[in-house]
Write an enzyme that holds these catalytic residues in place. Structure first.
Site, PDB file in Angstrom:
ATOM      1  N   ASP A   1      35.908  38.625  31.202  1.00 32.53           N
ATOM      2  CA  ASP A   1      37.151  38.498  31.976  1.00 32.53           C
ATOM      3  C   ASP A   1      36.849  38.151  33.437  1.00 32.53           C
ATOM      4  O   ASP A   1      35.766  38.441  33.934  1.00 32.53           O
ATOM      5  CB  ASP A   1      37.910  39.837  32.025  1.00 32.53           C
ATOM      6  CG  ASP A   1      38.272  40.349  30.664  1.00 32.53           C
ATOM      7  OD1 ASP A   1      38.406  39.533  29.744  1.00 32.53           O
ATOM      8  OD2 ASP A   1      38.407  41.583  30.543  1.00 32.53           O
TER       9      ASP A   1
HETATM   10  N1  URA Z   1      35.749  43.688  27.081  1.00 31.11           N
HETATM   11  C1  URA Z   1      36.638  43.501  28.069  1.00 31.11           C
HETATM   12  O1  URA Z   1      37.641  44.187  28.133  1.00 31.11           O
HETATM   13  N2  URA Z   1      36.400  42.546  28.968  1.00 31.11           N
HETATM   14  C2  URA Z   1      35.314  41.777  28.962  1.00 31.11           C
HETATM   15  O2  URA Z   1      35.148  40.929  29.827  1.00 31.11           O
HETATM   16  C3  URA Z   1      34.384  41.970  27.937  1.00 31.11           C
HETATM   17  C4  URA Z   1      34.622  42.946  27.003  1.00 31.11           C
END
Ligand code: URA
Length: 233
Positions: free
Chosen positions: A101
């Site tokens: 993310d």
């Molecule tokens: N889980 C999440 O919530 N975000 C990420 O970037 C990777 C795994």
């Protein structure tokens, strides 16, 4: 392509040395002794001393310590910074494997090898990915048990996860969480489902591959051993 280039690109020897092999009659194309300057294509069976030679695909493999504030995409519609902005400019076509993310940091692999990318992201392969999670406040044994056994996201139970508390202070709790799937925002949503608020999330491992030696925002090539490890994970 010219046969000497084909042989050299396949790692047999230099073009000049390959010309010698050809003149010595040690190279065959589809069973017939090859001649200097002959053209071959990918359908031809080329042998040297009877062993089949094939073109090595030259793939690229990199690891990045992604900082927060970058989108994991090749191009962002909203004009935000992307992880591609952190790659050296002379790199060919490589793509991020999976996604972190915008606000997540940590280990991100890049490659031009589609087979490895599929291997690492296909849920069937259950590749373990470990995250450092920091939450606001404390977490109950009951919530930990739920996270370990699976919580319901989009109507489907998450697979068993390894969840360890590694540090607890007055205001925060740090945990190591290993999951073997990669649903969208999975770790954040798992913690939301037990009413915990994640304020820091970083992927620290894929299998046993770590970020050791890589500062935030840095990128390096994976070693041959690391590539082999990932291909067999
Ligand atoms: N889980 C999440 O919530 N975000 C990420 O970037 C990777 C795994």
């Amino acid at each position: 392509m010219r046969i000497n280039k084909f042989l050299a690109d396949s790692g047999v020897d230099s073009r000049r040395a390959c010309d010698k092999l050809i003149s010595d009659g040690r190279v065959k194309v589809n069973g017939k002794i090859a001649s200097l300057g002959e053209e071959v294509d990918l359908d031809d069976v080329v042998t040297v001393d009877g062993s089949v030679v094939s073109l090595k695909k030259k793939f690229e493999y990199y690891i990045m310590n992604k900082p927060k504030g970058y989108v994991t995409t090749v191009k962002d519609d909203k004009g935000r910074k992307t992880v591609m902005d952190l790659l050296p400019s002379n790199i060919g076509r490589i793509y991020p494997v999976g996604r972190l993310d915008y606000d997540t940091e940590g280990l991100l692999i890049f490659t031009s090898d589609g087979e490895l990318a599929n291997r690492l992201t296909h849920p069937r392969n259950e590749i373990p990915k470990t995250y450092l999670v920091r939450i606001v406040g404390k977490i109950s044994e009951n919530a930990l048990a739920k996270l370990r056994n699976g919580v319901i996201l989009d109507g489907v139970k998450t697979k068993k996860a390894t969840v360890k508390v590694v540090n607890e202070t007055q205001n925060f709790t740090k945990l190591h969480v290993t999951i073997t799937e990669g649903k969208n925002r999975q770790v954040r949503r798992m913690f939301e489902s037990v009413n915990s608020e994640i304020d820091f999330l970083k992927r620290i491992k894929v299998g046993d591959l770590t970020l050791r030696g890589l500062d935030r925002g840095e990128v390096r090539k994976l070693t041959k051993e690391e590539v082999y490890y990932l291909q067999n994970l």
